[in-house]
Design an enzyme around this catalytic site. Structure first.
Site, PDB file in Angstrom:
ATOM      1  N   HIS A 260     -34.765  31.968 -31.576  1.00  0.00           N
ATOM      2  CA  HIS A 260     -33.732  32.802 -32.278  1.00  0.00           C
ATOM      3  C   HIS A 260     -32.905  33.518 -30.891  1.00  0.00           C
ATOM      4  O   HIS A 260     -33.709  33.850 -29.987  1.00  0.00           O
ATOM      5  CB  HIS A 260     -34.467  33.874 -33.179  1.00  0.00           C
ATOM      6  CG  HIS A 260     -33.226  34.750 -33.868  1.00  0.00           C
ATOM      7  ND1 HIS A 260     -32.872  35.854 -33.286  1.00  0.00           N
ATOM      8  CD2 HIS A 260     -32.966  34.951 -34.974  1.00  0.00           C
ATOM      9  CE1 HIS A 260     -31.771  36.466 -33.785  1.00  0.00           C
ATOM     10  NE2 HIS A 260     -31.742  35.899 -35.169  1.00  0.00           N
TER      11      HIS A 260
ATOM     12  N   GLU B 276     -26.703  29.434 -35.422  1.00  0.00           N
ATOM     13  CA  GLU B 276     -26.516  31.015 -35.559  1.00  0.00           C
ATOM     14  C   GLU B 276     -25.419  31.397 -34.218  1.00  0.00           C
ATOM     15  O   GLU B 276     -26.123  31.667 -33.106  1.00  0.00           O
ATOM     16  CB  GLU B 276     -27.727  31.695 -35.564  1.00  0.00           C
ATOM     17  CG  GLU B 276     -28.576  31.383 -36.459  1.00  0.00           C
ATOM     18  CD  GLU B 276     -29.602  32.696 -36.783  1.00  0.00           C
ATOM     19  OE1 GLU B 276     -29.592  33.175 -37.799  1.00  0.00           O
ATOM     20  OE2 GLU B 276     -30.315  33.004 -36.124  1.00  0.00           O
TER      21      GLU B 276
ATOM     22  N   ASN C 143     -34.961  36.431 -42.325  1.00  0.00           N
ATOM     23  CA  ASN C 143     -35.520  36.903 -41.442  1.00  0.00           C
ATOM     24  C   ASN C 143     -35.386  38.479 -41.208  1.00  0.00           C
ATOM     25  O   ASN C 143     -34.656  38.851 -40.918  1.00  0.00           O
ATOM     26  CB  ASN C 143     -34.756  36.276 -40.085  1.00  0.00           C
ATOM     27  CG  ASN C 143     -35.181  36.977 -38.631  1.00  0.00           C
ATOM     28  OD1 ASN C 143     -36.428  37.367 -38.775  1.00  0.00           O
ATOM     29  ND2 ASN C 143     -34.309  36.454 -37.781  1.00  0.00           N
TER      30      ASN C 143
ATOM     31  N   GLY D  68     -25.556  40.076 -36.989  1.00  0.00           N
ATOM     32  CA  GLY D  68     -25.515  41.303 -37.305  1.00  0.00           C
ATOM     33  C   GLY D  68     -24.395  42.005 -36.839  1.00  0.00           C
ATOM     34  O   GLY D  68     -24.065  43.270 -36.874  1.00  0.00           O
TER      35      GLY D  68
ATOM     36  N   GLU E 263     -32.137  36.295 -30.355  1.00  0.00           N
ATOM     37  CA  GLU E 263     -32.737  37.828 -29.747  1.00  0.00           C
ATOM     38  C   GLU E 263     -33.827  37.359 -28.715  1.00  0.00           C
ATOM     39  O   GLU E 263     -33.921  37.964 -27.839  1.00  0.00           O
ATOM     40  CB  GLU E 263     -33.152  38.676 -30.929  1.00  0.00           C
ATOM     41  CG  GLU E 263     -31.863  39.190 -31.696  1.00  0.00           C
ATOM     42  CD  GLU E 263     -31.999  39.398 -33.115  1.00  0.00           C
ATOM     43  OE1 GLU E 263     -33.097  39.662 -33.575  1.00  0.00           O
ATOM     44  OE2 GLU E 263     -31.071  39.646 -33.653  1.00  0.00           O
TER      45      GLU E 263
ATOM     46  N   SER F  50     -24.574  36.891 -40.217  1.00  0.00           N
ATOM     47  CA  SER F  50     -23.842  37.942 -41.145  1.00  0.00           C
ATOM     48  C   SER F  50     -23.821  37.041 -42.530  1.00  0.00           C
ATOM     49  O   SER F  50     -22.682  37.424 -43.273  1.00  0.00           O
ATOM     50  CB  SER F  50     -22.558  38.491 -40.770  1.00  0.00           C
ATOM     51  OG  SER F  50     -22.837  39.151 -39.643  1.00  0.00           O
TER      52      SER F  50
ATOM     53  N   LYS G 109     -37.039  40.088 -38.894  1.00  0.00           N
ATOM     54  CA  LYS G 109     -37.134  40.552 -37.655  1.00  0.00           C
ATOM     55  C   LYS G 109     -37.936  41.896 -37.476  1.00  0.00           C
ATOM     56  O   LYS G 109     -38.909  41.676 -38.236  1.00  0.00           O
ATOM     57  CB  LYS G 109     -35.510  41.358 -37.395  1.00  0.00           C
ATOM     58  CG  LYS G 109     -34.397  40.169 -37.440  1.00  0.00           C
ATOM     59  CD  LYS G 109     -33.050  40.516 -36.923  1.00  0.00           C
ATOM     60  CE  LYS G 109     -32.029  39.345 -37.260  1.00  0.00           C
ATOM     61  NZ  LYS G 109     -30.725  39.448 -36.536  1.00  0.00           N
TER      62      LYS G 109
HETATM   63  P1  PGA Z   1     -27.602  38.612 -39.669  1.00  0.00           P
HETATM   64  O1  PGA Z   1     -28.718  38.025 -38.792  1.00  0.00           O
HETATM   65  O2  PGA Z   1     -27.621  38.031 -41.107  1.00  0.00           O
HETATM   66  O3  PGA Z   1     -28.331  40.188 -39.907  1.00  0.00           O
HETATM   67  O4  PGA Z   1     -26.392  38.515 -38.994  1.00  0.00           O
HETATM   68  C1  PGA Z   1     -29.032  36.769 -38.727  1.00  0.00           C
HETATM   69  C2  PGA Z   1     -30.289  36.145 -37.941  1.00  0.00           C
HETATM   70  O5  PGA Z   1     -30.298  36.761 -36.944  1.00  0.00           O
HETATM   71  O6  PGA Z   1     -31.003  35.282 -38.139  1.00  0.00           O
END
Ligand code: PGA
Length: 248
Positions: free
Chosen positions: A96, A165, A9, A171, A98, A208, A11
């Site tokens: 997601h 997640e 992803n 992140g 976010e 992560s 983003k």
């Molecule tokens: P990350 O993000 O691997 O940077 O933690 C995962 C995601 O948001 O899908």
């Protein structure tokens, strides 16, 4: 029985030239990844066509990060499911954390997206996960169960992918332990069992994921793949994740 799926992803990262640079390095390596695994990249909308063009004839699939659940109409700034089909998209992220946190997306709306994607043959990747506060309050499993049920209401579950997640792991460099992730994945599969053939549904872990923790996660019986954010932006780190060594 369930083909592993490693999904990146991106983003809101990478322009078209960045996409070309990434794929020029990544695609030649892809032939080393065991053929029984699916590899997917979800770039921003404007880089999808470039990625689809460069990935043609390779095993790489291209997905989208979002969709608007209407066929067409006066929805300024939005992108429809058919537009994604037209662009060559095979998968689309839905819900997601976010999107839930910054754009106020709620389960009923996400369920509309899931249905709209399935109508055009795109596989939704339905993202669920609890916040740190919810985990600390002992609500993680109930919160996630409700997200799964509400997101998948009226849906043939064997046509979707679920991504667990935990919000506190995205992140942050904090990964759920493989055992904690497995426990939640097993709990999600129990929720799915009330809705259909749960054994056929792929459940990805995200938060992560890195080259040094992927093998341990993938060794868990209910973890069927990964949704990778930060570590998917670099071709060699994403390749290392896709090419994880299966634990005997
Ligand atoms: P990350 O993000 O691997 O940077 O933690 C995962 C995601 O948001 O899908």
């Amino acid at each position: 029985m369930r083909r592993p799926l490693i999904a990146g992803n991106w983003k809101m990262f990478k322009t078209n030239p960045d996409t070309s640079v990434f794929l020029a390095e990544f695609l030649p390596k892809l032939s080393d990844v065991p053929s029984g695994r699916d590899v997917l990249l979800c770039p921003p909308f404007l880089s999808i066509a470039r990625a689809v063009g460069l990935a043609a004839g390779t095993p790489l699939c291209v997905g989208a990060q979002n969709v608007y659940p209407k066929e067409n109409g006066a929805f300024t700034g939005e992108v429809s499911p058919l537009m994604l089909v037209d662009a060559g998209v095979k998968y689309c992220l839905v819900g997601h954390s976010e999107r839930r946190a910054y754009f106020g997306e709620v389960d009923t709306f996400l369920n509309e997206k899931v249905r709209a994607l399935l109508e055009v043959g795109i596989t939704p990747i339905v993202c669920v996960g609890e916040t740190l506060e919810q985990r600390e309050a002992g609500q993680a499993e109930s919160v996630v169960a409700e997200q799964v049920r509400a997101g998948l209401t009226g849906v043939a579950i064997t046509s979707v992918v679920v991504a667990y997640e935990p919000v506190w792991a995205i992140g942050t460099g904090k990964t759920a332990s493989a055992a904690d992730a497995q426990q939640m994945h097993a709990s999600i599969r129990t929720v799915l069992a009330a809705l259909g053939e749960a054994e056929l549904v792929r459940i990805l872990y995200g938060g992560s994921v890195k080259a040094d923790n992927i093998a341990e996660l993938m060794a868990m019986p209910d973890i069927d793949g990964a949704l990778v954010g930060g570590a998917s932006l670099d071709p060699s780190s994403f390749y290392a994740i896709c090419n994880y060594v299966e634990k005997g």
